[in-house]
Structures are given as C-alpha cells and as structure tokens.
Motif scaffolding. Sequence first.
Motif, PDB file in Angstrom:
ATOM      1  N   GLY A  94       4.899   5.159  -3.206  1.00  0.00           N
ATOM      2  CA  GLY A  94       3.946   4.183  -2.702  1.00  0.00           C
ATOM      3  C   GLY A  94       4.638   2.917  -2.222  1.00  0.00           C
ATOM      4  O   GLY A  94       5.839   2.716  -2.428  1.00  0.00           O
ATOM      5  N   VAL A  95       3.840   2.059  -1.600  1.00  0.00           N
ATOM      6  CA  VAL A  95       4.312   0.760  -1.114  1.00  0.00           C
ATOM      7  C   VAL A  95       3.611  -0.327  -1.909  1.00  0.00           C
ATOM      8  O   VAL A  95       2.381  -0.384  -1.952  1.00  0.00           O
ATOM      9  N   VAL A  96       4.395  -1.197  -2.532  1.00  0.00           N
ATOM     10  CA  VAL A  96       3.848  -2.259  -3.371  1.00  0.00           C
ATOM     11  C   VAL A  96       3.270  -3.370  -2.498  1.00  0.00           C
ATOM     12  O   VAL A  96       3.826  -3.711  -1.451  1.00  0.00           O
ATOM     13  N   PHE A  97       2.149  -3.926  -2.951  1.00  0.00           N
ATOM     14  CA  PHE A  97       1.478  -5.008  -2.232  1.00  0.00           C
ATOM     15  C   PHE A  97       1.828  -6.335  -2.873  1.00  0.00           C
ATOM     16  O   PHE A  97       1.758  -6.496  -4.095  1.00  0.00           O
ATOM     17  N   ASN A  98       2.238  -7.314  -2.047  1.00  0.00           N
ATOM     18  CA  ASN A  98       2.539  -8.658  -2.527  1.00  0.00           C
ATOM     19  C   ASN A  98       1.272  -9.494  -2.434  1.00  0.00           C
ATOM     20  O   ASN A  98       0.838  -9.858  -1.346  1.00  0.00           O
ATOM     21  N   ASN A  99       0.666  -9.793  -3.587  1.00  0.00           N
ATOM     22  CA  ASN A  99      -0.607 -10.497  -3.575  1.00  0.00           C
ATOM     23  C   ASN A  99      -0.471 -11.978  -3.247  1.00  0.00           C
ATOM     24  O   ASN A  99      -1.456 -12.634  -2.921  1.00  0.00           O
ATOM     25  N   GLU A 100       0.747 -12.510  -3.316  1.00  0.00           N
ATOM     26  CA  GLU A 100       0.954 -13.903  -2.918  1.00  0.00           C
ATOM     27  C   GLU A 100       0.960 -14.043  -1.404  1.00  0.00           C
ATOM     28  O   GLU A 100       0.356 -14.963  -0.853  1.00  0.00           O
ATOM     29  N   THR A 101       1.647 -13.129  -0.729  1.00  0.00           N
ATOM     30  CA  THR A 101       1.713 -13.188   0.731  1.00  0.00           C
ATOM     31  C   THR A 101       0.608 -12.383   1.400  1.00  0.00           C
ATOM     32  O   THR A 101       0.401 -12.506   2.601  1.00  0.00           O
ATOM     33  N   GLN A 102      -0.091 -11.561   0.583  1.00  0.00           N
ATOM     34  CA  GLN A 102      -1.129 -10.662   1.100  1.00  0.00           C
ATOM     35  C   GLN A 102      -0.560  -9.687   2.129  1.00  0.00           C
ATOM     36  O   GLN A 102      -1.215  -9.327   3.113  1.00  0.00           O
ATOM     37  N   LYS A 103       0.665  -9.237   1.865  1.00  0.00           N
ATOM     38  CA  LYS A 103       1.315  -8.272   2.735  1.00  0.00           C
ATOM     39  C   LYS A 103       1.999  -7.210   1.886  1.00  0.00           C
ATOM     40  O   LYS A 103       2.364  -7.458   0.735  1.00  0.00           O
ATOM     41  N   PHE A 104       2.169  -6.035   2.463  1.00  0.00           N
ATOM     42  CA  PHE A 104       2.925  -4.994   1.784  1.00  0.00           C
ATOM     43  C   PHE A 104       4.415  -5.334   1.821  1.00  0.00           C
ATOM     44  O   PHE A 104       4.903  -5.947   2.774  1.00  0.00           O
ATOM     45  N   MET A 105       5.116  -4.935   0.772  1.00  0.00           N
ATOM     46  CA  MET A 105       6.542  -5.218   0.699  1.00  0.00           C
ATOM     47  C   MET A 105       7.268  -4.537   1.864  1.00  0.00           C
ATOM     48  O   MET A 105       7.106  -3.326   2.083  1.00  0.00           O
ATOM     49  N   PRO A 106       8.061  -5.285   2.615  1.00  0.00           N
ATOM     50  CA  PRO A 106       8.672  -4.729   3.833  1.00  0.00           C
ATOM     51  C   PRO A 106       9.742  -3.680   3.572  1.00  0.00           C
ATOM     52  O   PRO A 106      10.143  -2.973   4.499  1.00  0.00           O
ATOM     53  N   ILE A 107      10.179  -3.558   2.327  1.00  0.00           N
ATOM     54  CA  ILE A 107      11.227  -2.590   2.014  1.00  0.00           C
ATOM     55  C   ILE A 107      10.718  -1.153   2.069  1.00  0.00           C
ATOM     56  O   ILE A 107      11.485  -0.199   2.111  1.00  0.00           O
ATOM     57  N   GLY A 108       9.388  -0.966   2.068  1.00  0.00           N
ATOM     58  CA  GLY A 108       8.839   0.377   2.265  1.00  0.00           C
ATOM     59  C   GLY A 108       8.393   1.066   0.986  1.00  0.00           C
ATOM     60  O   GLY A 108       8.028   0.427  -0.001  1.00  0.00           O
ATOM     61  N   ARG A 109       8.453   2.402   1.007  1.00  0.00           N
ATOM     62  CA  ARG A 109       7.884   3.227  -0.066  1.00  0.00           C
ATOM     63  C   ARG A 109       8.865   3.325  -1.236  1.00  0.00           C
ATOM     64  O   ARG A 109       9.489   4.347  -1.469  1.00  0.00           O
ATOM     65  N   THR A 110       8.962   2.254  -2.002  1.00  0.00           N
ATOM     66  CA  THR A 110       9.946   2.196  -3.080  1.00  0.00           C
ATOM     67  C   THR A 110       9.321   2.275  -4.465  1.00  0.00           C
ATOM     68  O   THR A 110      10.000   2.023  -5.464  1.00  0.00           O
ATOM     69  N   HIS A 111       8.052   2.624  -4.545  1.00  0.00           N
ATOM     70  CA  HIS A 111       7.476   2.852  -5.870  1.00  0.00           C
ATOM     71  C   HIS A 111       7.210   4.341  -6.057  1.00  0.00           C
ATOM     72  O   HIS A 111       6.570   4.987  -5.222  1.00  0.00           O
ATOM     73  N   ALA A 112       7.719   4.877  -7.158  1.00  0.00           N
ATOM     74  CA  ALA A 112       7.489   6.279  -7.498  1.00  0.00           C
ATOM     75  C   ALA A 112       6.450   6.361  -8.603  1.00  0.00           C
ATOM     76  O   ALA A 112       6.525   5.620  -9.587  1.00  0.00           O
ATOM     77  N   THR A 113       5.480   7.251  -8.444  1.00  0.00           N
ATOM     78  CA  THR A 113       4.414   7.378  -9.433  1.00  0.00           C
ATOM     79  C   THR A 113       4.027   8.842  -9.599  1.00  0.00           C
ATOM     80  O   THR A 113       4.576   9.722  -8.925  1.00  0.00           O
ATOM     81  N   ILE A 114       3.075   9.097 -10.489  1.00  0.00           N
ATOM     82  CA  ILE A 114       2.716  10.462 -10.874  1.00  0.00           C
ATOM     83  C   ILE A 114       1.247  10.725 -10.590  1.00  0.00           C
ATOM     84  O   ILE A 114       0.386   9.874 -10.848  1.00  0.00           O
ATOM     85  N   LEU A 115       0.955  11.917 -10.082  1.00  0.00           N
ATOM     86  CA  LEU A 115      -0.416  12.395  -9.943  1.00  0.00           C
ATOM     87  C   LEU A 115      -0.580  13.616 -10.844  1.00  0.00           C
ATOM     88  O   LEU A 115       0.228  14.544 -10.798  1.00  0.00           O
ATOM     89  N   LEU A 116      -1.621  13.597 -11.651  1.00  0.00           N
ATOM     90  CA  LEU A 116      -1.849  14.654 -12.633  1.00  0.00           C
ATOM     91  C   LEU A 116      -3.223  15.276 -12.404  1.00  0.00           C
ATOM     92  O   LEU A 116      -4.218  14.562 -12.257  1.00  0.00           O
ATOM     93  N   SER A 117      -3.264  16.595 -12.365  1.00  0.00           N
ATOM     94  CA  SER A 117      -4.527  17.311 -12.182  1.00  0.00           C
ATOM     95  C   SER A 117      -5.017  17.841 -13.524  1.00  0.00           C
ATOM     96  O   SER A 117      -4.244  18.455 -14.271  1.00  0.00           O
ATOM     97  N   TYR A 118      -6.306  17.588 -13.804  1.00  0.00           N
ATOM     98  CA  TYR A 118      -6.877  18.055 -15.071  1.00  0.00           C
ATOM     99  C   TYR A 118      -8.368  18.297 -14.863  1.00  0.00           C
ATOM    100  O   TYR A 118      -9.099  17.409 -14.424  1.00  0.00           O
ATOM    101  N   GLU A 119      -8.792  19.523 -15.158  1.00  0.00           N
ATOM    102  CA  GLU A 119     -10.190  19.911 -15.029  1.00  0.00           C
ATOM    103  C   GLU A 119     -10.782  19.506 -13.675  1.00  0.00           C
ATOM    104  O   GLU A 119     -11.812  18.841 -13.580  1.00  0.00           O
ATOM    105  N   GLU A 120     -10.079  19.896 -12.628  1.00  0.00           N
ATOM    106  CA  GLU A 120     -10.517  19.737 -11.244  1.00  0.00           C
ATOM    107  C   GLU A 120     -10.621  18.281 -10.795  1.00  0.00           C
ATOM    108  O   GLU A 120     -11.301  17.966  -9.820  1.00  0.00           O
ATOM    109  N   ARG A 121      -9.954  17.388 -11.512  1.00  0.00           N
ATOM    110  CA  ARG A 121      -9.878  15.992 -11.088  1.00  0.00           C
ATOM    111  C   ARG A 121      -8.408  15.582 -11.029  1.00  0.00           C
ATOM    112  O   ARG A 121      -7.571  16.127 -11.745  1.00  0.00           O
ATOM    113  N   THR A 122      -8.113  14.634 -10.166  1.00  0.00           N
ATOM    114  CA  THR A 122      -6.753  14.122 -10.044  1.00  0.00           C
ATOM    115  C   THR A 122      -6.706  12.698 -10.576  1.00  0.00           C
ATOM    116  O   THR A 122      -7.597  11.891 -10.310  1.00  0.00           O
TER     117      THR A 122
END
Length: 269
Positions: free
Chosen positions: A93-121
């Motif tokens: 993902g791309v982190v949002f800078n709430n002070e500048t109200q802009k996405f971080m220009p460095i790009g997709r530098t956040h790694a996260t997890i998506l988990l599926s359970y009982e037909e929901r993500t």
Amino acid sequence: MNEQLNDLFRSRVGYPAENTLTFEDLPRILELAGRTIPFENFSIMERNTRSITQQNLLDKILVQGEGGLCYELNSLLYLFLLENGFNAVMTRGVVFNNETQKFMPIGRTHATILLSYEERTYLVDTGFGGNLPLTPVPLTGETVQTSNGEFRIRKANSEHGDYQLEIKLKHKDPDWKIGYVFNSRILISDVTELDELQQLIAEHELSVFNKDPLIMKLTEAGSMTLTDHSFTTWANGTMTKEEIGGSRYKELLKQHFGRTLAEIKQVEE
C-alpha cells in the motif's frame, strides 16, 4: 508445520504453545505482538539489511529478539498465520500523509496482510507503528473498535489501490484519517518480493526511515517511542515528551526495549 517458527513466535509474544489458534484469538495475537515486537529501523540505519526470507525473519526477530519495519513484522505474522492454517496473502500500500494531505511520494512501501475467513476478507496489520488495528478489519466498511481506537476500511477511488484503511486513534484523533491505500488485486506471491520494498526504504532520499534511529511499541496504557533525541509516551490519553541526549538514550533503550548500543551499533556516543 514449521514448528520452530510457530513455537518461537508464540514464545516471543507470550501466547501458549499448546493452544489451537482460531480466528477469535487473532485480536489477542495482534495485541501481544504490538506490545512485544517493536517497530524499529535499526537494521536500516546500520546498513545491515538481509534478504526477506522466512529463515532471516525467524533469526532476526524470534532468535535475536529484534523488531523491524512493516515488511518484516507483517511478513513474519503472515508466515505464522499460514503455519496455523489461515488463508492469508500479502499486498502493498501507499501511506497517506495527513499533515500534507498527500500520499507519500516514495510509493507502495507499506506491506500488509489480507486474510479470508468464512467468505469475508479482513485486513490484518502489525507493522504500522502506533496506528495498529488490534483486530482483523473487514473490507466491508464496518467500524471495529479496539483498546487503541476505531478502524474501518472503505472503498478507495485512487490510482494507488481499491481500498483504504481509515483510523481514529483513541485520545488522539477527533476525526477519521486515512492510514494507507492498498490494492486487493495485486498480491505478493512470496515474501522475498519485499526485498525491493526494503531497498526503497533503505536507500530512497524521501524515505522517512533512513534518517534517524526509531523504536516504538504499544503499552497497556498507550505507546512509547524512542529516537536518539526524544522519548515520547502516551498513557491514558496524556502525552509526555522528553528531549534527551546520548546517555539518556542508552538508558531508555535498555530500560524499555531491552537493547544496547553495543548490540545495534548505530548511534554514535
């Protein structure tokens, strides 16, 4: 099962080795991880990064007792979840800078997890510093509440992804803020793909994690964050910030995080 990874992870966070892990247990795992495995950039500052592999993560975080950044903390949790029978994948993902109200220009530098359970993500994240949702967050838009705040995921109309994590931290945020936007359709097939992300964070001039040492973790009352020039705690809604020098830094590092400069070798005397 990789019993070493499973047993060492449970030992590190303080979760019973004999318990069968269920979906209902995940909030407890996330809470324990947030309080015991710090979010820190010492390997970046010391320029001693290693390839993101299961063995390297196990050795660094579970054997050596270090912490890490999102791509390390969430990769390790992802592997632990797989070992315990969960249906999980990773994305960036791309982190949002709430002070500048802009996405971080460095790009997709956040790694996260998506988990599926009982037909929901659900989104599962233990690598977002002090903004951790201490429970799986469904991609349905509903709000979940934990000890440190409220969290929800809403559809995003962004070039960076199709969903965004929104946060309202307890005692801190009067209104909702965007944490980051992620793409649920572009997945990471192997944690070694995160080597490129690590390189960006370590070398890019706009990276916020290659400038000064940082270590933080959650506490029962809030959080604590230590740099080489300040120590900030949140406790039951009250913030305390102390400006510090080298000797005090060493003292706090040992007292609250169990680390020494001799071990990490990244701050000058």
